[in-house]
Structures are given as structure tokens and as C-alpha cells.
Design a protein around this motif. Sequence first.
Motif, PDB file in Angstrom:
ATOM      1  N   GLY A 186      12.092  -4.849  10.263  1.00  0.00           N
ATOM      2  CA  GLY A 186      10.498  -4.448  10.751  1.00  0.00           C
ATOM      3  C   GLY A 186       9.646  -5.149   9.895  1.00  0.00           C
ATOM      4  O   GLY A 186       9.893  -5.855   8.171  1.00  0.00           O
ATOM      5  N   HIS A 187       8.048  -4.623  10.751  1.00  0.00           N
ATOM      6  CA  HIS A 187       7.074  -4.785   9.645  1.00  0.00           C
ATOM      7  C   HIS A 187       6.149  -3.456   9.168  1.00  0.00           C
ATOM      8  O   HIS A 187       6.365  -2.734  10.342  1.00  0.00           O
ATOM      9  CB  HIS A 187       5.716  -5.622  10.234  1.00  0.00           C
ATOM     10  CG  HIS A 187       4.647  -6.251   8.680  1.00  0.00           C
ATOM     11  ND1 HIS A 187       4.272  -7.166   8.041  1.00  0.00           N
ATOM     12  CD2 HIS A 187       3.492  -5.708   9.114  1.00  0.00           C
ATOM     13  CE1 HIS A 187       3.411  -6.931   7.645  1.00  0.00           C
ATOM     14  NE2 HIS A 187       2.853  -6.564   8.833  1.00  0.00           N
ATOM     15  N   ARG A 217      16.474  -3.701   1.807  1.00  0.00           N
ATOM     16  CA  ARG A 217      16.271  -4.686   3.573  1.00  0.00           C
ATOM     17  C   ARG A 217      15.713  -5.825   3.141  1.00  0.00           C
ATOM     18  O   ARG A 217      14.701  -5.766   3.709  1.00  0.00           O
ATOM     19  CB  ARG A 217      16.043  -3.243   4.205  1.00  0.00           C
ATOM     20  CG  ARG A 217      16.702  -1.654   4.633  1.00  0.00           C
ATOM     21  CD  ARG A 217      15.634  -0.522   4.567  1.00  0.00           C
ATOM     22  NE  ARG A 217      16.033   0.021   4.738  1.00  0.00           N
ATOM     23  CZ  ARG A 217      16.915   1.804   3.484  1.00  0.00           C
ATOM     24  NH1 ARG A 217      16.139   1.194   2.798  1.00  0.00           N
ATOM     25  NH2 ARG A 217      16.552   2.843   4.309  1.00  0.00           N
ATOM     26  N   PRO A 218      16.646  -6.533   3.157  1.00  0.00           N
ATOM     27  CA  PRO A 218      15.713  -7.900   3.012  1.00  0.00           C
ATOM     28  C   PRO A 218      15.050  -8.079   4.916  1.00  0.00           C
ATOM     29  O   PRO A 218      13.796  -9.530   4.349  1.00  0.00           O
ATOM     30  CB  PRO A 218      16.796  -8.729   3.121  1.00  0.00           C
ATOM     31  CG  PRO A 218      18.286  -8.153   3.671  1.00  0.00           C
ATOM     32  CD  PRO A 218      17.861  -6.581   3.160  1.00  0.00           C
ATOM     33  N   CYS A 242      12.766   1.579  10.554  1.00  0.00           N
ATOM     34  CA  CYS A 242      11.735   1.179   8.934  1.00  0.00           C
ATOM     35  C   CYS A 242      10.956   1.730   8.818  1.00  0.00           C
ATOM     36  O   CYS A 242      11.136   2.122   7.729  1.00  0.00           O
ATOM     37  CB  CYS A 242      11.766  -0.891   9.453  1.00  0.00           C
ATOM     38  SG  CYS A 242      10.258  -1.042   9.911  1.00  0.00           S
ATOM     39  N   VAL A 243      10.337   2.252   9.289  1.00  0.00           N
ATOM     40  CA  VAL A 243       8.800   3.068   9.030  1.00  0.00           C
ATOM     41  C   VAL A 243       9.790   4.613   8.674  1.00  0.00           C
ATOM     42  O   VAL A 243       8.937   5.081   7.679  1.00  0.00           O
ATOM     43  CB  VAL A 243       7.678   3.346  10.108  1.00  0.00           C
ATOM     44  CG1 VAL A 243       6.363   3.946   8.921  1.00  0.00           C
ATOM     45  CG2 VAL A 243       7.060   2.121  10.465  1.00  0.00           C
ATOM     46  N   LEU A 287       4.423   3.775  -6.054  1.00  0.00           N
ATOM     47  CA  LEU A 287       4.518   2.738  -4.664  1.00  0.00           C
ATOM     48  C   LEU A 287       5.131   2.122  -4.729  1.00  0.00           C
ATOM     49  O   LEU A 287       6.213   1.318  -4.457  1.00  0.00           O
ATOM     50  CB  LEU A 287       4.161   2.538  -2.980  1.00  0.00           C
ATOM     51  CG  LEU A 287       3.252   3.545  -2.838  1.00  0.00           C
ATOM     52  CD1 LEU A 287       2.123   3.400  -1.527  1.00  0.00           C
ATOM     53  CD2 LEU A 287       4.229   4.465  -1.706  1.00  0.00           C
ATOM     54  N   PRO A 288       4.852   1.088  -5.792  1.00  0.00           N
ATOM     55  CA  PRO A 288       5.904  -0.140  -7.043  1.00  0.00           C
ATOM     56  C   PRO A 288       7.094   0.193  -6.935  1.00  0.00           C
ATOM     57  O   PRO A 288       8.166  -0.540  -6.008  1.00  0.00           O
ATOM     58  CB  PRO A 288       4.852  -0.593  -7.274  1.00  0.00           C
ATOM     59  CG  PRO A 288       3.614  -0.124  -7.040  1.00  0.00           C
ATOM     60  CD  PRO A 288       3.483   1.268  -6.662  1.00  0.00           C
ATOM     61  N   GLU A 289       7.443   1.199  -7.009  1.00  0.00           N
ATOM     62  CA  GLU A 289       8.870   1.201  -7.373  1.00  0.00           C
ATOM     63  C   GLU A 289       9.011   1.970  -6.335  1.00  0.00           C
ATOM     64  O   GLU A 289      10.866   1.370  -6.166  1.00  0.00           O
ATOM     65  CB  GLU A 289       8.509   2.271  -8.907  1.00  0.00           C
ATOM     66  CG  GLU A 289      10.289   2.543  -9.202  1.00  0.00           C
ATOM     67  CD  GLU A 289      10.370   3.799 -10.202  1.00  0.00           C
ATOM     68  OE1 GLU A 289      11.284   3.984 -10.927  1.00  0.00           O
ATOM     69  OE2 GLU A 289       9.194   4.121 -10.840  1.00  0.00           O
ATOM     70  N   ILE A 290       9.190   2.595  -5.284  1.00  0.00           N
ATOM     71  CA  ILE A 290       9.904   3.606  -4.257  1.00  0.00           C
ATOM     72  C   ILE A 290       9.715   1.714  -3.829  1.00  0.00           C
ATOM     73  O   ILE A 290      11.240   1.909  -3.284  1.00  0.00           O
ATOM     74  CB  ILE A 290       9.347   3.971  -4.089  1.00  0.00           C
ATOM     75  CG1 ILE A 290       9.204   5.662  -4.241  1.00  0.00           C
ATOM     76  CG2 ILE A 290       9.425   4.292  -2.366  1.00  0.00           C
ATOM     77  CD1 ILE A 290       8.537   6.561  -3.894  1.00  0.00           C
ATOM     78  N   LEU A 291       8.616   1.163  -3.366  1.00  0.00           N
ATOM     79  CA  LEU A 291       9.082  -0.540  -2.098  1.00  0.00           C
ATOM     80  C   LEU A 291       9.979  -0.908  -2.899  1.00  0.00           C
ATOM     81  O   LEU A 291      10.822  -1.485  -2.154  1.00  0.00           O
ATOM     82  CB  LEU A 291       7.407  -1.040  -1.913  1.00  0.00           C
ATOM     83  CG  LEU A 291       6.501  -0.106  -1.418  1.00  0.00           C
ATOM     84  CD1 LEU A 291       5.016  -1.016  -1.533  1.00  0.00           C
ATOM     85  CD2 LEU A 291       7.698   0.137   0.173  1.00  0.00           C
ATOM     86  N   ALA A 292      10.050  -1.487  -4.744  1.00  0.00           N
ATOM     87  CA  ALA A 292      11.309  -1.991  -4.566  1.00  0.00           C
ATOM     88  C   ALA A 292      12.512  -1.978  -4.186  1.00  0.00           C
ATOM     89  O   ALA A 292      13.454  -2.637  -4.566  1.00  0.00           O
ATOM     90  CB  ALA A 292      11.049  -2.014  -6.555  1.00  0.00           C
ATOM     91  N   GLY A 293      12.824  -0.610  -4.469  1.00  0.00           N
ATOM     92  CA  GLY A 293      14.073  -0.172  -3.827  1.00  0.00           C
ATOM     93  C   GLY A 293      14.244  -0.350  -2.768  1.00  0.00           C
ATOM     94  O   GLY A 293      15.550  -0.855  -2.268  1.00  0.00           O
ATOM     95  N   PHE A 294      13.603   0.260  -1.819  1.00  0.00           N
ATOM     96  CA  PHE A 294      13.399   0.628  -0.311  1.00  0.00           C
ATOM     97  C   PHE A 294      14.247  -1.005  -0.458  1.00  0.00           C
ATOM     98  O   PHE A 294      14.759  -0.935   1.129  1.00  0.00           O
ATOM     99  CB  PHE A 294      12.643   0.872   0.105  1.00  0.00           C
ATOM    100  CG  PHE A 294      12.384   0.791   1.139  1.00  0.00           C
ATOM    101  CD1 PHE A 294      12.912   2.020   2.632  1.00  0.00           C
ATOM    102  CD2 PHE A 294      11.420   0.240   2.105  1.00  0.00           C
ATOM    103  CE1 PHE A 294      12.962   2.450   3.932  1.00  0.00           C
ATOM    104  CE2 PHE A 294      11.551   0.133   3.844  1.00  0.00           C
ATOM    105  CZ  PHE A 294      12.258   1.192   4.135  1.00  0.00           C
TER     106      PHE A 294
END
Length: 293
Positions: free
Chosen positions: A93-94, A119-120, A283-284, A108-115
Motif C-alpha cells: 500500500g501507499h 514491508r517492502p 498498512c496505515v 519518524l525517520p527511525e520508526i519508518l526505517a524499521g516499519f
Amino acid sequence: MHFDLADLRLFIHIAEAPSLTQGARRAYLSPAAASARIKALESQFNTRLLYRDSRGTELTSAGQRLLEHARLIMRQVDYLKSEFTDFSDDSAGHIRIFANTTAVTEFLPEILAGFLAKRPGVSVDLKEKLSRDIVRGVVDGSTDMGIIAGPVTAPGLQILHFSTDRLVLAVACAHPLAERTQVTLEETLAYQHIGLNEGTTLFTFLRERVEQVGATLSVRIQLSSFEAICRMVEAGVGIGIIPESAALRHRQTMELSIVELDEPWAVRERSILVRDLEALPGCVRALITTLTK
């Protein structure tokens, strides 16, 4: 009344473009075909939606209202597609996010990196916005979720609190204020400040607080990150008001003193804004769970 989704998507493209020609190009239509479709829409709604002249297009009040509804409809269509991709799995998803300065630059950058690493199939569009634009974006469907700090006035939206931070004053260890345990905003105005760039959420917020006390913020230099601000503070260039989380992290590698701000607005509750949590794609919802757990 009959209109199709392609017409609504075309209308959005034209409304967001400088001209009908560019909007038509985004929709892979000729200007003539696009113009005919818009005229048909206007006929369906029995009202003018766009003013068109040599300088481009401008929405009428009816066109602005249609744009709000069209964005919501198309977002729901995207949600539907996402929900039936992998049957509501959160692996594809987007996600569109409007967030404030601290969220974009700090956590957010660190959280999004792991998330995203797990989820490729998920992609993210993250944009830094002012608080009022974050609220407006969630309301009109321009974004799936908003991340905001401080008091929130958002009738009709769901507000999910997920953490608390506070603003503090960072000063060099040899600065006159370094020995203080607390300081008011007015007391800091006798010194030159180092701040984030013009237009960032935090800089706008601080400037408004200074204006409320009838003063002017003396800014010596504006920078793009809290790390850069702390390096300038360490060098004795000025003082900076930054989130405590950033100050504590950078104090580990820099010679900084942290002074508490004696202001009611210094404590900042972080919240996620959504229109309807249950209606969001998997995904959201998974990202929101990651943020709030």
C-alpha cells in the motif's frame, strides 16, 4: 446525476495544476478532451467549476467544494484497492503523512526505517506541514494521517495521543543562563536565537509566542536541523529552543546545558489525526499501531 471516477480524477489534476493543459497532460488527455469532460461535469452539477483564462485556471467556490469531495472519493477508492490487495494485509500500500517539524526530523525517520524494512510493498509520502495545514489535509483527504504537537482543534477528526515531549532552552555551558534551572521566554529574548528555517512548524510556533508577549525574536541564523542548531549553540553563537528529546540526544556528543522553559505551552502532547481509523488501509493502521504502542 452521472459522472465517472475518471472525470473526478481529471478535475483533481486540473485543480492542482497551473493550467488545464498541464492537468490534462497528467491525465493523459488532450486539452480539448479534458475541456469537454470538465464542461460535462459543470453541466451535471449545473454550475461553473473553473474560471479559465490565458493565465491558467482558478476554482470557483463550487469547484473548491467539489475538489474536497473528489479527493475524499478518490482516497476511498484507493483504500478499497488497498484493502483488496493481499486481503487487508499490511504488507502493501501507499501511506501519505503530513507531520510537524519534530516528527519529520526527529523520530519518524527511525520508526519508518524499521516499519518499511519489514514491508517492502509499502511506500510513504511524508511532507512537513504547519499545524493548520496538517488538520486541513486530514479533513479534506489530502493525507491519510497527520502528526501534530500541542493543543488540537479538529472537530470531526479522531485524535490519538501517542507521546509527550517538551520544549527546552539549549545553551552553551559557559552561557549566563546555563546556571538557571528555569527561564521564561521573555528572559531568553535578551539573547540572539538560533532557529529552524523560515516556514517550519516550530519556528512559526515560537515566533507567534514571541509576538503574543509584544516582542521580537532576534534570530542570528536559521538552520535545517536540530543537530545543526546544537552545534551552533555549543560554539557560543546563540541559544536555541528545541525539543527536549533532541537536546538530550545531542548533549551526549556536545557540550550543552539544558534549561527548562517556564511556559505552559512548553509541554507538547503529540497526536495522530485521522478521519476514521477503521476505514484506513491495513498498512496505515499498522503504522499507527507502531507509533502508539
